[in-house]
Motif scaffolding. Structure first.
Motif, short mmCIF file in Angstrom:
data_model
loop_
_atom_site.label_atom_id
_atom_site.label_comp_id
_atom_site.label_asym_id
_atom_site.label_seq_id
_atom_site.Cartn_x
_atom_site.Cartn_y
_atom_site.Cartn_z
N LYS A 86 0.84 -1.21 0.00
CA LYS A 86 0.00 0.00 0.00
C LYS A 86 0.87 1.26 0.00
N ILE A 87 1.90 1.24 0.84
CA ILE A 87 2.83 2.37 0.91
C ILE A 87 3.55 2.54 -0.43
N PHE A 88 3.98 1.43 -1.00
CA PHE A 88 4.64 1.45 -2.31
C PHE A 88 3.77 2.11 -3.37
N TRP A 89 2.52 1.65 -3.51
CA TRP A 89 1.65 2.18 -4.56
C TRP A 89 1.35 3.66 -4.38
N GLU A 90 1.12 4.07 -3.14
CA GLU A 90 0.69 5.45 -2.90
C GLU A 90 1.84 6.45 -2.93
N ALA A 91 3.08 5.97 -2.84
CA ALA A 91 4.23 6.88 -2.77
C ALA A 91 4.75 7.34 -4.12
N HIS A 92 4.29 6.71 -5.22
CA HIS A 92 4.80 7.10 -6.53
C HIS A 92 3.69 6.95 -7.57
N ASP A 93 4.00 7.29 -8.81
CA ASP A 93 3.05 7.15 -9.90
C ASP A 93 3.45 5.94 -10.74
N PRO A 94 2.74 4.81 -10.59
CA PRO A 94 3.14 3.59 -11.28
C PRO A 94 2.69 3.50 -12.73
N THR A 95 2.23 4.61 -13.30
CA THR A 95 1.73 4.60 -14.67
C THR A 95 2.71 5.22 -15.67
N GLN A 96 3.89 5.60 -15.23
CA GLN A 96 4.76 6.44 -16.07
C GLN A 96 5.79 5.69 -16.91
N GLY A 97 5.80 4.39 -16.84
CA GLY A 97 6.75 3.65 -17.67
C GLY A 97 8.18 3.83 -17.19
N MET A 98 9.07 4.20 -18.10
CA MET A 98 10.49 4.31 -17.78
C MET A 98 10.85 5.69 -17.23
N ARG A 99 10.14 6.08 -16.17
CA ARG A 99 10.43 7.37 -15.55
C ARG A 99 9.65 7.52 -14.26
N GLN A 100 10.03 8.50 -13.46
CA GLN A 100 9.24 9.00 -12.35
C GLN A 100 9.42 10.50 -12.35
N GLY A 101 8.38 11.21 -12.81
CA GLY A 101 8.47 12.66 -12.86
C GLY A 101 9.60 13.11 -13.76
N ASN A 102 10.50 13.93 -13.21
CA ASN A 102 11.63 14.45 -13.99
C ASN A 102 12.78 13.46 -14.09
N ASP A 103 12.69 12.35 -13.37
CA ASP A 103 13.73 11.32 -13.44
C ASP A 103 13.40 10.38 -14.59
N VAL A 104 14.16 10.46 -15.66
CA VAL A 104 13.85 9.72 -16.88
C VAL A 104 14.87 8.61 -17.12
N GLY A 105 14.38 7.42 -17.43
CA GLY A 105 15.26 6.31 -17.76
C GLY A 105 14.78 5.00 -17.18
N THR A 106 15.33 3.92 -17.69
CA THR A 106 14.92 2.58 -17.25
C THR A 106 15.21 2.34 -15.78
N THR A 107 16.21 3.02 -15.23
CA THR A 107 16.56 2.83 -13.83
C THR A 107 15.45 3.30 -12.89
N TYR A 108 14.56 4.15 -13.39
CA TYR A 108 13.52 4.73 -12.55
C TYR A 108 12.16 4.06 -12.74
N ARG A 109 12.14 2.90 -13.38
CA ARG A 109 10.86 2.23 -13.61
C ARG A 109 10.29 1.66 -12.31
N SER A 110 8.99 1.49 -12.31
CA SER A 110 8.29 0.93 -11.16
C SER A 110 8.40 -0.59 -11.21
N ALA A 111 8.74 -1.21 -10.05
CA ALA A 111 8.94 -2.66 -10.04
C ALA A 111 8.68 -3.25 -8.66
N ILE A 112 8.15 -4.46 -8.66
CA ILE A 112 8.03 -5.27 -7.44
C ILE A 112 8.67 -6.61 -7.74
N TYR A 113 9.69 -6.97 -6.99
CA TYR A 113 10.35 -8.26 -7.16
C TYR A 113 10.01 -9.13 -5.95
N THR A 114 9.42 -10.29 -6.20
CA THR A 114 8.83 -11.08 -5.13
C THR A 114 9.71 -12.26 -4.72
N PHE A 115 9.69 -12.57 -3.43
CA PHE A 115 10.52 -13.63 -2.85
C PHE A 115 9.78 -14.95 -2.71
#
Length: 221
Positions: free
Chosen positions: A119-148
């Motif tokens: 819940k904290i993860f989803w609400e803290a960023h915009d997960p609809t932006q693809g390879m970016r978050q706001g002004n931070d552009v690039g694949t390194t800034y993509r939204s991801a959840i890696y599960t154990f």
């Protein structure tokens, strides 16, 4: 102008194995202890504790968000989801390693659930932006959840679907978050660990959508 456009396109597209930087066999040196809690960054972690691994843009602000949560034992920043072994920060910034900036969260499930972390993860960023978050552009800034585990995978997917419904109702775009089994995680350099504790006025690009995420029963403990 063509050169700048070409470089930007490369940063928005994950590299192939032939394009990825070679990296190195030896791990990049990092801190031994968490700057805030003084707990061991690489473990050993307490028995019964669990781990979460998420990417939501620049890892400086994202890590601070999680280390403040009651029940979180330790956090660390690093790189995951790419091709280059043991990458450096400078290498990941080129977009030619394929990695996302991520936060490792070690937590006590008796105090905070995986669903609450999602819940904290989803609400803290915009997960609809693809390879970016706001002004931070690039694949390194993509939204991801890696599960154990399979249960984490199921909870992550259920939470995504629930949040997608909420975003759609608010007129927002489709979620682009990558959800996958945990890949190799590489600890980032000492300078980046708990960066905003060391640099209180440093950059934090976190910005949510303003849409609340209601975790479904399937994702609650």
């Amino acid at each position: 102008m063509f050169f700048l456009s070409d470089m930007l396109n490369k940063k928005l597209k994950l590299p192939t194995s032939g394009e990825a930087l070679p990296g190195r066999a030896r791990a990049i040196p990092t801190a031994s202890k968490h700057y805030v809690s003084r707990r061991p960054l690489k473990g050993p972690y307490p028995e019964g504790f669990e781990q979460a691994l998420v990417g939501l843009g620049c890892f400086w602000g994202a890590e601070r968000l999680f280390w403040q949560i009651p029940g979180v034992w330790v956090t660390a920043v690093g790189y995951a989801g790419g091709l280059t072994p043991n990458p450096t920060y400078q290498e990941t910034c080129t977009g030619l390693t394929g990695h996302a900036e991520v936060v490792l969260v070690v937590y006590d499930p008796a105090q905070v659930s995986y669903g609450e972390l999602l819940k904290i993860f989803w609400e803290a960023h915009d997960p609809t932006q693809g390879m970016r978050q706001g002004n931070d552009v690039g694949t390194t800034y993509r939204s991801a959840i890696y599960t154990f585990s399979d249960s984490q995978q199921a909870e992550a997917v259920a939470s995504r679907d629930a949040y997608q419904s909420a975003l759609k109702a608010a007129g927002r775009e489709k979620i682009t978050t990558e959800i996958a089994a945990v890949p190799q995680f590489y600890f980032a350099e000492d300078d980046h660990q708990q960066y905003l504790a060391k640099n209180p006025y440093g950059y934090c690009g976190l910005k949510g959508t303003g849409v609340a995420c209601a975790i479904p029963d399937k994702a609650a403990v």
